[in-house]
Motif scaffolding. Structure first.
Motif, PDB file in Angstrom:
ATOM      1  N   VAL A 155      -8.976  -5.147  -2.709  1.00 50.06           N
ATOM      2  CA  VAL A 155      -9.130  -4.279  -3.885  1.00 50.06           C
ATOM      3  C   VAL A 155      -9.155  -2.812  -3.463  1.00 50.06           C
ATOM      4  O   VAL A 155      -8.526  -1.952  -4.100  1.00 50.06           O
ATOM      5  N   LYS A 156      -9.863  -2.499  -2.385  1.00 51.00           N
ATOM      6  CA  LYS A 156      -9.880  -1.114  -1.897  1.00 51.00           C
ATOM      7  C   LYS A 156      -8.484  -0.669  -1.475  1.00 51.00           C
ATOM      8  O   LYS A 156      -8.088   0.480  -1.701  1.00 51.00           O
ATOM      9  N   PHE A 157      -7.732  -1.578  -0.866  1.00 53.45           N
ATOM     10  CA  PHE A 157      -6.365  -1.257  -0.450  1.00 53.45           C
ATOM     11  C   PHE A 157      -5.470  -1.006  -1.663  1.00 53.45           C
ATOM     12  O   PHE A 157      -4.663  -0.061  -1.684  1.00 53.45           O
ATOM     13  N   LEU A 158      -5.612  -1.822  -2.704  1.00 54.01           N
ATOM     14  CA  LEU A 158      -4.817  -1.627  -3.920  1.00 54.01           C
ATOM     15  C   LEU A 158      -5.184  -0.311  -4.604  1.00 54.01           C
ATOM     16  O   LEU A 158      -4.302   0.393  -5.130  1.00 54.01           O
ATOM     17  N   GLU A 159      -6.464   0.020  -4.616  1.00 55.00           N
ATOM     18  CA  GLU A 159      -6.881   1.303  -5.197  1.00 55.00           C
ATOM     19  C   GLU A 159      -6.328   2.470  -4.386  1.00 55.00           C
ATOM     20  O   GLU A 159      -5.913   3.497  -4.947  1.00 55.00           O
ATOM     21  N   TRP A 160      -6.298   2.324  -3.066  1.00 55.77           N
ATOM     22  CA  TRP A 160      -5.740   3.377  -2.211  1.00 55.77           C
ATOM     23  C   TRP A 160      -4.246   3.554  -2.491  1.00 55.77           C
ATOM     24  O   TRP A 160      -3.745   4.690  -2.540  1.00 55.77           O
ATOM     25  N   MET A 161      -3.523   2.447  -2.691  1.00 57.32           N
ATOM     26  CA  MET A 161      -2.098   2.551  -3.005  1.00 57.32           C
ATOM     27  C   MET A 161      -1.884   3.235  -4.351  1.00 57.32           C
ATOM     28  O   MET A 161      -0.950   4.039  -4.510  1.00 57.32           O
ATOM     29  N   ASP A 162      -2.743   2.944  -5.342  1.00 59.26           N
ATOM     30  CA  ASP A 162      -2.620   3.626  -6.636  1.00 59.26           C
ATOM     31  C   ASP A 162      -2.823   5.124  -6.479  1.00 59.26           C
ATOM     32  O   ASP A 162      -2.101   5.932  -7.095  1.00 59.26           O
ATOM     33  N   ARG A 212       5.663  -3.507  -3.148  1.00 57.90           N
ATOM     34  CA  ARG A 212       7.097  -3.616  -2.892  1.00 57.90           C
ATOM     35  C   ARG A 212       7.640  -2.374  -2.188  1.00 57.90           C
ATOM     36  O   ARG A 212       8.527  -2.466  -1.335  1.00 57.90           O
ATOM     37  N   THR A 213       7.093  -1.204  -2.520  1.00 63.75           N
ATOM     38  CA  THR A 213       7.623   0.050  -1.965  1.00 63.75           C
ATOM     39  C   THR A 213       6.766   0.603  -0.831  1.00 63.75           C
ATOM     40  O   THR A 213       6.982   1.733  -0.394  1.00 63.75           O
ATOM     41  N   LEU A 214       5.788  -0.173  -0.353  1.00 69.71           N
ATOM     42  CA  LEU A 214       4.861   0.323   0.670  1.00 69.71           C
ATOM     43  C   LEU A 214       5.606   0.640   1.967  1.00 69.71           C
ATOM     44  O   LEU A 214       6.156  -0.253   2.612  1.00 69.71           O
ATOM     45  N   PRO A 215       5.645   1.916   2.392  1.00 70.14           N
ATOM     46  CA  PRO A 215       6.315   2.253   3.658  1.00 70.14           C
ATOM     47  C   PRO A 215       5.390   1.999   4.851  1.00 70.14           C
ATOM     48  O   PRO A 215       4.163   2.011   4.723  1.00 70.14           O
ATOM     49  N   GLN A 216       5.982   1.799   6.005  1.00 70.45           N
ATOM     50  CA  GLN A 216       5.204   1.528   7.212  1.00 70.45           C
ATOM     51  C   GLN A 216       4.253   2.668   7.565  1.00 70.45           C
ATOM     52  O   GLN A 216       3.089   2.423   7.904  1.00 70.45           O
ATOM     53  N   PRO A 217       4.685   3.942   7.499  1.00 69.05           N
ATOM     54  CA  PRO A 217       3.744   5.036   7.823  1.00 69.05           C
ATOM     55  C   PRO A 217       2.516   5.053   6.913  1.00 69.05           C
ATOM     56  O   PRO A 217       1.407   5.352   7.367  1.00 69.05           O
ATOM     57  N   ALA A 218       2.713   4.720   5.624  1.00 65.20           N
ATOM     58  CA  ALA A 218       1.568   4.713   4.710  1.00 65.20           C
ATOM     59  C   ALA A 218       0.582   3.615   5.088  1.00 65.20           C
ATOM     60  O   ALA A 218      -0.643   3.817   5.059  1.00 65.20           O
ATOM     61  N   LEU A 219       1.099   2.428   5.449  1.00 65.11           N
ATOM     62  CA  LEU A 219       0.216   1.337   5.861  1.00 65.11           C
ATOM     63  C   LEU A 219      -0.558   1.713   7.116  1.00 65.11           C
ATOM     64  O   LEU A 219      -1.765   1.451   7.218  1.00 65.11           O
ATOM     65  N   THR A 262      -1.360   4.659   8.069  1.00 63.84           N
ATOM     66  CA  THR A 262      -2.358   5.663   7.701  1.00 63.84           C
ATOM     67  C   THR A 262      -3.613   4.996   7.154  1.00 63.84           C
ATOM     68  O   THR A 262      -4.745   5.368   7.502  1.00 63.84           O
ATOM     69  N   PHE A 263      -3.432   3.977   6.304  1.00 63.37           N
ATOM     70  CA  PHE A 263      -4.591   3.259   5.767  1.00 63.37           C
ATOM     71  C   PHE A 263      -5.336   2.517   6.873  1.00 63.37           C
ATOM     72  O   PHE A 263      -6.568   2.539   6.929  1.00 63.37           O
ATOM     73  N   LEU A 264      -4.589   1.863   7.769  1.00 63.55           N
ATOM     74  CA  LEU A 264      -5.230   1.108   8.846  1.00 63.55           C
ATOM     75  C   LEU A 264      -6.004   2.011   9.793  1.00 63.55           C
ATOM     76  O   LEU A 264      -7.006   1.594  10.375  1.00 63.55           O
ATOM     77  N   SER A 265      -5.563   3.242   9.959  1.00 58.51           N
ATOM     78  CA  SER A 265      -6.293   4.165  10.834  1.00 58.51           C
ATOM     79  C   SER A 265      -7.652   4.534  10.255  1.00 58.51           C
ATOM     80  O   SER A 265      -8.575   4.891  10.994  1.00 58.51           O
TER      81      SER A 265
END
Length: 486
Positions: free
Chosen positions: A228-235, A242-249, A251-254
């Motif tokens: 849920v936190k990840f989905l809120e971060w994407m919003d 579907r459009t999640l780019p690798q750099p954005a992922l 960034t979240f994992l860091s």
């Protein structure tokens, strides 16, 4: 000085003594019957009224018993009246028969009666007994409060009123439904889909072989909250699965480097939603060693020489010696232990028993002497027919100044350095994979040695590993001053 209110034992007694004598029938030293010892015998000791030649004043007006006397009735008759009022006559329905037999089998009927009169959810049981509510798990699900609902469910299963279910898995399913109902529609759809087809599917497959553990349910809840936190971060960053780019992922994992659920979720998202990004699973390793062996030995000696009740010391020592988790210690049963003339053995994994060191065996023998006859738990809790909570054992461990997690990890590392992962798993009850991780991290090399498994040799190895610790403690080499608070 307390004000005297009644005449007993040849004189006047205060309200506290009067109530204690009247409520607790004891074996009369002359006739041996359990009676209220309200009179003085010729030897000056407390005896029952019959043996003292005095008139009987405290017998139950219905059955004559003086055990658990309250008012004009004994505890058994009072409980019978309460059961009739709550569930109907014993022979009226199979439901009433099962509940009557269960509560009447308790050693102290006053505790069972207090539960019937004090807990609000007993009204749900009454409605089920009189046919106002269906007798099924769905009715139990309507009871508010997780622990209270769980207790009623376990009670009805124990009475064979409801069929047995996997408690942790069922509670997780209820929690997922409630959790998704509070989320936005787009988030609830993804979370419910992942929970149903990945988390619950895996747990149901595992439940075919063993019941779901509490830690598995806790991990599933942590995973869904993290999603849920990840989905809120994407919003917030205007991206979708579907459009999640690798750099954005990345960034979240860091920002959340220890979220072990992410790789599995991304694999599912690639398959179910066409996500193009990927995440590499982190290598799992056991916790690092935070205390020295001297500190652990000092805590063990402090536990053995403490003046607290044997049960408190036994629970703490099982954690320090065998690395058993607090959750599992709280749920141990006396049947887990096998007592012979010369030793006590504990079975932590099916088909494999481990001997307790001498001091622990002594604590066990002392502890079981004080357990109620109808008790099914090694460490009974304050609630009727329930084991002690893990938090209570954690409070006992705080007395020794070192976190219980550090002591458990140190115990597992010490055992891992002495035996193979197979034997470590059988000795401590760890899963095979976790035991292998501890053996590898200990650097003992046991995982690389193809040992022919001999049960007698393995038992001797466990005896030596645990015995070394006991001998070191008894040698007075490691005083408690080695303990350092963090």
């Amino acid at each position: 000085m307390a004000r005297p209110i009644g005449r007993m034992l040849g004189g006047f007694v205060c309200s506290s003594c009067y109530g204690d004598i009247k409520r607790h029938a004891r074996a009369c030293p002359i006739c041996g019957e359990h009676r209220i010892l309200s009179e003085l015998g010729d030897a000056g000791n407390a005896v029952c009224a019959t043996c003292a030649g005095a008139p009987e004043r405290y017998g139950c007006t219905r059955c004559g018993s003086e055990r658990f006397y309250v008012g004009a009735l004994c505890g058994a008759c009072l409980l019978s009246d309460s059961l009739d009022a709550a569930f109907g006559q014993r022979e009226s329905t199979p439901f009433a028969t099962a509940l009557h037999d269960h509560f009447n089998g308790r050693q102290d009927p006053r505790n069972a009666r207090a539960w019937l009169l004090g807990d609000g959810f007993s009204s749900v049981l009454s409605d089920m007994a009189f046919g106002r509510l269906p007798v099924d798990h769905a009715t139990v699900d309507s009871i508010p409060g997780g622990p209270r609902r769980q207790f009623v469910r376990e009670l009805l299963i124990e009475c064979d009123v409801l069929p047995s279910i996997d408690h942790q898995l069922h509670n997780l399913e209820l929690w997922i439904t409630e959790f998704c109902a509070k989320l936005p529609a787009n988030h609830a759809l993804i979370v419910h889909e992942y929970a149903t087809w990945t988390i619950l599917r895996r747990l149901r497959r595992s439940a075919e072989y063993e019941d779901t553990r509490k830690t598995q349910g806790r991990a599933a809840r942590h995973t869904l909250r993290g999603i849920v936190k990840f989905l809120e971060w994407m919003d917030d960053n205007d991206v979708s699965l579907r459009t999640l780019p690798q750099p954005a992922l990345e960034t979240f994992l860091s920002s959340v480097p220890h979220e072990s659920w992410m790789p599995a979720f991304i694999v599912w998202a690639r398959r179910a939603h066409g996500t193009r990004a990927s995440a590499q699973p982190a290598r799992r390793t056991p916790p690092s060693l935070r205390i020295s062996e001297l500190q652990r030995l000092a805590v063990y000696r402090a536990i053995i020489n403490d003046d607290r009740p044997p049960g408190h010391r036994l629970a703490c020592a099982l954690l320090v010696v065998f690395g058993i988790s607090i959750n599992r210690i709280s749920q141990l049963r006396p049947s887990t232990f096998e007592v012979t003339n010369d030793q006590v053995r504990v079975t932590l994994s099916p088909g494999k028993s481990t001997p307790l060191p001498g001091p622990l065996a002594t604590l066990f023998r002392l502890h079981v002497l004080n357990l109620p006859a109808d008790n099914e738990w090694l460490f009974p809790g304050r609630r009727f027919n329930r084991h002690i909570t893990p938090d209570a054992i954690g409070t006992w461990m705080k007395r020794y100044g070192i976190p219980s997690t550090h002591l458990r990890v140190a115990a597992l590392y010490q055992l891992a350095g002495e035996m193979s992962s197979k034997l470590l798993s059988e000795t401590t009850g760890l899963s095979a994979s976790t035991a292998g991780q501890y053996v590898s991290a200990s650097g003992s090399g046991w995982n690389e040695i193809p040992v022919l498994y001999d049960p007698d040799w393995a038992s001797d190895l466990v005896d030596d590993a645990v015995g070394e610790m006991t001998s070191a403690v008894e040698s007075e080499e490691h005083p408690l001053s080695f303990i350092e608070d963090e």
